[in-house]
Design a protein around this motif. Structure first.
Motif, PDB file in Angstrom:
ATOM      1  N   UNK A   9       5.468  20.070  -0.178  1.00  0.00           N
ATOM      2  CA  UNK A   9       4.802  19.413   0.924  1.00  0.00           C
ATOM      3  C   UNK A   9       3.280  19.379   0.700  1.00  0.00           C
ATOM      4  N   UNK A  10       2.736  20.481   0.138  1.00  0.00           N
ATOM      5  CA  UNK A  10       1.314  20.566  -0.132  1.00  0.00           C
ATOM      6  C   UNK A  10       0.877  19.456  -1.079  1.00  0.00           C
ATOM      7  N   UNK A  11       1.671  19.228  -2.143  1.00  0.00           N
ATOM      8  CA  UNK A  11       1.331  18.202  -3.119  1.00  0.00           C
ATOM      9  C   UNK A  11       1.368  16.814  -2.496  1.00  0.00           C
ATOM     10  N   UNK A  12       2.347  16.562  -1.638  1.00  0.00           N
ATOM     11  CA  UNK A  12       2.464  15.264  -0.979  1.00  0.00           C
ATOM     12  C   UNK A  12       1.237  15.017  -0.098  1.00  0.00           C
ATOM     13  N   UNK A  13       0.815  16.053   0.629  1.00  0.00           N
ATOM     14  CA  UNK A  13      -0.364  15.941   1.490  1.00  0.00           C
ATOM     15  C   UNK A  13      -1.603  15.613   0.661  1.00  0.00           C
ATOM     16  N   UNK A  14      -1.744  16.258  -0.490  1.00  0.00           N
ATOM     17  CA  UNK A  14      -2.900  16.009  -1.360  1.00  0.00           C
ATOM     18  C   UNK A  14      -2.882  14.580  -1.909  1.00  0.00           C
ATOM     19  N   UNK A  15      -1.720  14.106  -2.337  1.00  0.00           N
ATOM     20  CA  UNK A  15      -1.620  12.754  -2.890  1.00  0.00           C
ATOM     21  C   UNK A  15      -1.938  11.723  -1.816  1.00  0.00           C
ATOM     22  N   UNK A  16      -1.368  11.895  -0.627  1.00  0.00           N
ATOM     23  CA  UNK A  16      -1.637  10.956   0.467  1.00  0.00           C
ATOM     24  C   UNK A  16      -3.111  11.007   0.853  1.00  0.00           C
ATOM     25  N   UNK A  17      -3.686  12.197   0.891  1.00  0.00           N
ATOM     26  CA  UNK A  17      -5.099  12.342   1.213  1.00  0.00           C
ATOM     27  C   UNK A  17      -5.986  11.624   0.212  1.00  0.00           C
ATOM     28  N   UNK A  18      -5.636  11.708  -1.066  1.00  0.00           N
ATOM     29  CA  UNK A  18      -6.418  11.022  -2.095  1.00  0.00           C
ATOM     30  C   UNK A  18      -6.252   9.511  -2.006  1.00  0.00           C
ATOM     31  N   UNK A  19      -5.059   9.054  -1.646  1.00  0.00           N
ATOM     32  CA  UNK A  19      -4.843   7.610  -1.520  1.00  0.00           C
ATOM     33  C   UNK A  19      -5.605   7.011  -0.344  1.00  0.00           C
ATOM     34  N   UNK A  20      -5.916   7.831   0.667  1.00  0.00           N
ATOM     35  CA  UNK A  20      -6.620   7.336   1.850  1.00  0.00           C
ATOM     36  C   UNK A  20      -8.137   7.362   1.699  1.00  0.00           C
ATOM     37  N   UNK A  21      -8.628   7.810   0.551  1.00  0.00           N
ATOM     38  CA  UNK A  21     -10.067   7.771   0.288  1.00  0.00           C
ATOM     39  C   UNK A  21     -10.472   6.300   0.100  1.00  0.00           C
ATOM     40  N   UNK A  22     -11.751   5.967   0.313  1.00  0.00           N
ATOM     41  CA  UNK A  22     -12.161   4.550   0.292  1.00  0.00           C
ATOM     42  C   UNK A  22     -11.831   3.785  -0.984  1.00  0.00           C
ATOM     43  N   UNK A  23     -12.157   4.316  -2.147  1.00  0.00           N
ATOM     44  CA  UNK A  23     -11.910   3.561  -3.377  1.00  0.00           C
ATOM     45  C   UNK A  23     -10.417   3.380  -3.643  1.00  0.00           C
ATOM     46  N   UNK A  24      -9.615   4.453  -3.642  1.00  0.00           N
ATOM     47  CA  UNK A  24      -8.183   4.239  -3.871  1.00  0.00           C
ATOM     48  C   UNK A  24      -7.541   3.341  -2.812  1.00  0.00           C
ATOM     49  N   UNK A  25      -7.953   3.482  -1.561  1.00  0.00           N
ATOM     50  CA  UNK A  25      -7.388   2.650  -0.499  1.00  0.00           C
ATOM     51  C   UNK A  25      -7.728   1.177  -0.736  1.00  0.00           C
ATOM     52  N   UNK A  26      -8.966   0.911  -1.132  1.00  0.00           N
ATOM     53  CA  UNK A  26      -9.369  -0.468  -1.444  1.00  0.00           C
ATOM     54  C   UNK A  26      -8.565  -1.018  -2.610  1.00  0.00           C
ATOM     55  N   UNK A  27      -8.360  -0.207  -3.625  1.00  0.00           N
ATOM     56  CA  UNK A  27      -7.607  -0.665  -4.789  1.00  0.00           C
ATOM     57  C   UNK A  27      -6.143  -0.908  -4.441  1.00  0.00           C
ATOM     58  N   UNK A  28      -5.565  -0.061  -3.616  1.00  0.00           N
ATOM     59  CA  UNK A  28      -4.177  -0.267  -3.183  1.00  0.00           C
ATOM     60  C   UNK A  28      -4.079  -1.570  -2.378  1.00  0.00           C
ATOM     61  N   UNK A  29      -5.067  -1.834  -1.518  1.00  0.00           N
ATOM     62  CA  UNK A  29      -5.078  -3.083  -0.746  1.00  0.00           C
ATOM     63  C   UNK A  29      -5.184  -4.285  -1.686  1.00  0.00           C
ATOM     64  N   UNK A  30      -6.059  -4.190  -2.695  1.00  0.00           N
ATOM     65  CA  UNK A  30      -6.176  -5.288  -3.666  1.00  0.00           C
ATOM     66  C   UNK A  30      -4.877  -5.492  -4.432  1.00  0.00           C
ATOM     67  N   UNK A  31      -4.206  -4.395  -4.773  1.00  0.00           N
ATOM     68  CA  UNK A  31      -2.918  -4.520  -5.468  1.00  0.00           C
ATOM     69  C   UNK A  31      -1.894  -5.211  -4.575  1.00  0.00           C
ATOM     70  N   UNK A  32      -1.926  -4.868  -3.285  1.00  0.00           N
ATOM     71  CA  UNK A  32      -1.019  -5.539  -2.348  1.00  0.00           C
ATOM     72  C   UNK A  32      -1.305  -7.019  -2.267  1.00  0.00           C
ATOM     73  N   UNK A  33      -2.582  -7.390  -2.239  1.00  0.00           N
ATOM     74  CA  UNK A  33      -2.955  -8.805  -2.190  1.00  0.00           C
ATOM     75  C   UNK A  33      -2.556  -9.538  -3.470  1.00  0.00           C
ATOM     76  N   UNK A  34      -2.506  -8.820  -4.572  1.00  0.00           N
ATOM     77  CA  UNK A  34      -2.127  -9.445  -5.841  1.00  0.00           C
ATOM     78  C   UNK A  34      -0.709 -10.005  -5.784  1.00  0.00           C
ATOM     79  N   UNK A  35       0.147  -9.452  -4.940  1.00  0.00           N
ATOM     80  CA  UNK A  35       1.518  -9.960  -4.831  1.00  0.00           C
ATOM     81  C   UNK A  35       1.552 -11.365  -4.225  1.00  0.00           C
TER      82      UNK A  35
END
Length: 181
Positions: free
Chosen positions: A1-27
């Protein structure tokens, strides 16, 4: 559970979140031109992976094995200890140690550790600044607050970068055994 929390926390940071949004738009982009489409995906995935602490830490540690710690037992006599300046955040309402950035503070702590090992060595602190504060001045105040005598301290507060520090300090360091931090 700790690892999942860390991964989700890192994905919600501004740069990774922006990149995930751009990847979604790429579809939603038309896939008629395969070359640019694949190139954009590679750039996005590379940027995202480098921005995560997992990949970045592996890149940082890649050459870690080539670095060795300073070993005082191999250096019986040190006459001068030079601590190069680093980042600072001037704020007169804070003590001098709180105005030094993590890099400058880490270097100074190592310099003071060496000064305690070599009690006859002079401690040279160096670094420019802005406003009324310099890295050298803040490090000198912090060193004194941590027990280093003012008579052992020398400041070089005019050097703006490492090349300047080398030019300005070389004349006073020649013919001495020096530890550089």
């Amino acid at each position: 559970m700790f690892e999942v929390k860390k991964v989700i926390g890192q994905l919600l940071m501004p740069l990774p979140l922006s990149l995930v949004a751009l990847m979604g738009l790429m579809f939603f982009i038309a896939k008629t031109r395969k070359g640019p489409y694949i190139a954009v995906w590679l750039v996005l995935l590379t940027t995202w992976s480098i921005s995560t602490p997992y990949v970045a830490q592996h890149i940082i540690e890649w050459d870690k094995g080539t670095l060795t710690a300073f070993n005082p037992s191999r250096h019986k006599n040190i006459d001068r200890i030079v601590v190069l300046g680093c980042n600072l955040y001037p704020d007169d309402s804070l003590p001098s140690n709180a105005q030094l950035g993590s890099c400058g503070l880490a270097r100074l702590v190592e310099g003071i550790r060496l000064a305690n090992i070599y009690p006859k060595a002079q401690l040279y602190v160096s670094g420019y600044g802005y406003g009324n504060a310099t890295s050298a001045g803040l490090m000198a105040k912090t060193a004194q607050s941590l027990g280093i005598s003012a008579t052992r301290l020398k400041q070089n507060h005019n050097a703006k970068d490492t090349a300047d520090e080398a030019k300005m300090l070389a004349p006073v360091l020649v013919d001495y055994d020096v530890a550089l931090v």
